[in-house]
Design a protein around this motif. Structure first.
Motif, PDB file in Angstrom:
ATOM      1  N   VAL A  62       0.714  -0.909  -0.024  1.00  0.00           N
ATOM      2  CA  VAL A  62      -0.494  -0.431  -0.112  1.00  0.00           C
ATOM      3  C   VAL A  62       0.929   1.290  -0.220  1.00  0.00           C
ATOM      4  CG1 VAL A  62      -1.476   1.325   1.410  1.00  0.00           C
ATOM      5  CG2 VAL A  62      -2.369  -1.111   0.871  1.00  0.00           C
ATOM      6  N   ASP A  63       1.262   0.909   0.795  1.00  0.00           N
ATOM      7  CA  ASP A  63       3.476   2.559   0.555  1.00  0.00           C
ATOM      8  C   ASP A  63       3.009   2.427  -0.981  1.00  0.00           C
ATOM      9  OD1 ASP A  63       2.953   2.713   3.233  1.00  0.00           O
ATOM     10  OD2 ASP A  63       4.978   1.721   3.391  1.00  0.00           O
ATOM     11  N   GLU A  64       3.822   1.973  -1.370  1.00  0.00           N
ATOM     12  CA  GLU A  64       4.229   2.070  -2.982  1.00  0.00           C
ATOM     13  C   GLU A  64       2.852   2.443  -3.955  1.00  0.00           C
ATOM     14  OE1 GLU A  64       6.996  -0.607  -6.293  1.00  0.00           O
ATOM     15  OE2 GLU A  64       6.549  -1.028  -4.596  1.00  0.00           O
ATOM     16  N   TRP A  65       1.987   1.342  -3.124  1.00  0.00           N
ATOM     17  CA  TRP A  65       0.700   1.864  -4.159  1.00  0.00           C
ATOM     18  C   TRP A  65      -0.146   3.501  -4.255  1.00  0.00           C
ATOM     19  CZ3 TRP A  65      -5.256  -0.715  -2.562  1.00  0.00           C
ATOM     20  CH2 TRP A  65      -5.413  -0.772  -3.983  1.00  0.00           C
ATOM     21  N   GLN A  66       0.959   3.864  -2.525  1.00  0.00           N
ATOM     22  CA  GLN A  66      -0.160   4.954  -2.566  1.00  0.00           C
ATOM     23  C   GLN A  66       0.882   6.145  -3.359  1.00  0.00           C
ATOM     24  OE1 GLN A  66       0.245   5.476   1.578  1.00  0.00           O
ATOM     25  NE2 GLN A  66      -2.641   4.708   1.547  1.00  0.00           N
ATOM     26  N   ASN A  67       1.493   5.900  -3.265  1.00  0.00           N
ATOM     27  CA  ASN A  67       2.878   6.872  -4.045  1.00  0.00           C
ATOM     28  C   ASN A  67       2.900   6.372  -5.622  1.00  0.00           C
ATOM     29  OD1 ASN A  67       5.012   7.161  -2.164  1.00  0.00           O
ATOM     30  ND2 ASN A  67       6.046   5.933  -2.305  1.00  0.00           N
ATOM     31  N   ARG A  68       2.530   5.435  -5.908  1.00  0.00           N
ATOM     32  CA  ARG A  68       2.332   5.399  -7.683  1.00  0.00           C
ATOM     33  C   ARG A  68       1.185   5.938  -7.904  1.00  0.00           C
ATOM     34  NH1 ARG A  68       4.857   1.634 -10.879  1.00  0.00           N
ATOM     35  NH2 ARG A  68       6.534   0.853  -9.502  1.00  0.00           N
ATOM     36  N   THR A  69       0.187   6.255  -6.782  1.00  0.00           N
ATOM     37  CA  THR A  69      -1.383   6.544  -8.231  1.00  0.00           C
ATOM     38  C   THR A  69      -1.373   7.918  -7.746  1.00  0.00           C
ATOM     39  OG1 THR A  69      -2.253   5.989  -5.513  1.00  0.00           O
ATOM     40  CG2 THR A  69      -2.569   4.181  -7.531  1.00  0.00           C
ATOM     41  N   GLU A  70      -0.276   8.998  -7.070  1.00  0.00           N
ATOM     42  CA  GLU A  70      -0.420  10.182  -6.715  1.00  0.00           C
ATOM     43  C   GLU A  70      -0.446  10.646  -8.127  1.00  0.00           C
ATOM     44  OE1 GLU A  70       3.134  11.492  -4.879  1.00  0.00           O
ATOM     45  OE2 GLU A  70       2.392  10.630  -2.684  1.00  0.00           O
ATOM     46  N   GLY A  71      -0.609  10.444  -8.672  1.00  0.00           N
ATOM     47  CA  GLY A  71      -0.649  11.175 -10.503  1.00  0.00           C
ATOM     48  C   GLY A  71      -2.170  11.360 -11.376  1.00  0.00           C
TER      49      GLY A  71
ATOM     50  N   VAL B  91      -5.535   2.276 -11.814  1.00  0.00           N
ATOM     51  CA  VAL B  91      -5.226   2.009 -10.075  1.00  0.00           C
ATOM     52  C   VAL B  91      -5.243   0.549  -9.447  1.00  0.00           C
ATOM     53  CG1 VAL B  91      -6.632   1.756  -8.129  1.00  0.00           C
ATOM     54  CG2 VAL B  91      -7.324   3.974  -9.149  1.00  0.00           C
ATOM     55  N   THR B  92      -5.702  -0.272 -10.683  1.00  0.00           N
ATOM     56  CA  THR B  92      -5.117  -1.628 -10.750  1.00  0.00           C
ATOM     57  C   THR B  92      -3.760  -2.145 -11.256  1.00  0.00           C
ATOM     58  OG1 THR B  92      -7.585  -2.339 -10.919  1.00  0.00           O
ATOM     59  CG2 THR B  92      -6.625  -3.843 -11.166  1.00  0.00           C
ATOM     60  N   VAL B  93      -3.712  -1.355 -12.188  1.00  0.00           N
ATOM     61  CA  VAL B  93      -2.547  -1.756 -12.534  1.00  0.00           C
ATOM     62  C   VAL B  93      -1.100  -1.685 -12.260  1.00  0.00           C
ATOM     63  CG1 VAL B  93      -0.751  -0.410 -14.441  1.00  0.00           C
ATOM     64  CG2 VAL B  93      -2.816  -1.783 -15.253  1.00  0.00           C
ATOM     65  N   GLU B  94      -1.577   0.001 -10.777  1.00  0.00           N
ATOM     66  CA  GLU B  94      -0.638   0.262 -10.030  1.00  0.00           C
ATOM     67  C   GLU B  94      -0.754  -0.793  -9.009  1.00  0.00           C
ATOM     68  OE1 GLU B  94       1.469   1.595 -11.389  1.00  0.00           O
ATOM     69  OE2 GLU B  94       0.886   2.829 -12.873  1.00  0.00           O
ATOM     70  N   LEU B  95      -1.581  -1.243  -8.831  1.00  0.00           N
ATOM     71  CA  LEU B  95      -1.694  -2.080  -7.365  1.00  0.00           C
ATOM     72  C   LEU B  95      -0.655  -3.579  -7.833  1.00  0.00           C
ATOM     73  CD1 LEU B  95      -1.824  -3.674  -5.001  1.00  0.00           C
ATOM     74  CD2 LEU B  95      -5.093  -4.813  -5.805  1.00  0.00           C
ATOM     75  N   ILE B  96      -0.986  -4.112  -9.361  1.00  0.00           N
ATOM     76  CA  ILE B  96      -0.483  -5.157  -9.704  1.00  0.00           C
ATOM     77  C   ILE B  96       1.079  -4.857  -9.720  1.00  0.00           C
ATOM     78  CG2 ILE B  96       0.704  -6.821 -11.367  1.00  0.00           C
ATOM     79  CD1 ILE B  96      -3.069  -6.253 -12.072  1.00  0.00           C
TER      80      ILE B  96
END
Length: 239
Positions: A136-145, A219-224
């Protein structure tokens, strides 16, 4: 930073079909639009049809699917009406009261006796062995934009322009219906197949329309990507 593995990481993805009050399930809409490959040597196997929101089809399909695909990670997607965020769930339970009284779309339940026969001496509660806090830490960073669309659904409308920190979360509230059922089933089967319960379950809001669903795909791509990054780091011993 997690090392980039040279080998392909295989991710199995499923989504659910319609059920009461949700004629167009966004979990399947998202899964069906995912690519079959992602950067960083990630291969996606998307189950080619929505899983029925029904206990017995799930308990017969998921074990066979995992045995056939041999995924490194399994990701199952479901929907929660009323939520304004995406969340990955930590745990699930066997034989919860919901399975035995909350009938599925076929009008059937899954009794405690059936659960005992299928799951044997498996624990009452199972937790994924993926490090969801790191994910989730990385997911949050990846979805900031990623910008929330001015969409049709109440959740999206309420979220657009809101607090970005709440867009994606760690949760421990998978429920007592088919979302919990498939998650528990998958963790059991991945434990048997891989020796590790490397399974994740994501709840999405009730996304409506093409723009909102495409947003869910991003969002799902960034979660994966986040799941694979954490999984590889753990297998390499971290850096």
């Amino acid at each position: 930073m997690a090392p980039v593995a040279s080998a392909v990481t295989r991710v199995l993805v499923t989504g659910f079909g319609p059920f009461q009050g949700v004629p167009n399930n966004p979990s399947w809409a998202i899964a069906s639009l995912l690519p079959t490959t992602l950067p960083n040597n990630i291969s996606l196997t998307i189950h080619p049809a929505p899983l029925p929101v029904a206990y017995h089809p799930v308990i017969s399909t998921v074990p066979a699917l995992i045995a056939d695909v041999h995924p490194d990670i399994a990701l199952h997607i479901g929907v929660v009406e009323g939520r304004t965020y995406f969340a990955v769930e930590q745990t699930s339970r066997r034989n919860v009261y919901g399975y035995s009284w909350n009938a599925d779309i076929d009008g059937e339940v899954f009794t405690d006796t059936e659960g005992d026969a299928v799951w044997g001496d498996q624990p009452t509660v199972l937790s994924t062995e993926l490090d969801l806090e790191a994910v989730v830490d990385e997911w949050q960073n990846r979805t900031e934009g990623i910008v929330w669309p001015e969409g049709e659904s109440e959740g999206i409308q309420g979220k657009a322009g809101g607090d970005d920190d709440d867009e994606v979360r760690l949760s421990d509230n998978v429920g007592t219906y088919l979302c919990a059922f498939i998650y528990y089933t998958s963790m059991v089967e991945m434990g048997k197949e891989r020796g590790q319960r490397d399974t994740a379950f994501m709840h999405v809001p009730l996304l409506l329309g093409e723009e909102e669903v495409q947003f869910g795909v991003e969002v799902t791509v960034e979660l994966i990507q986040s799941l694979v990054s954490s999984w590889r780091a753990e297998r390499a011993g971290g850096t």
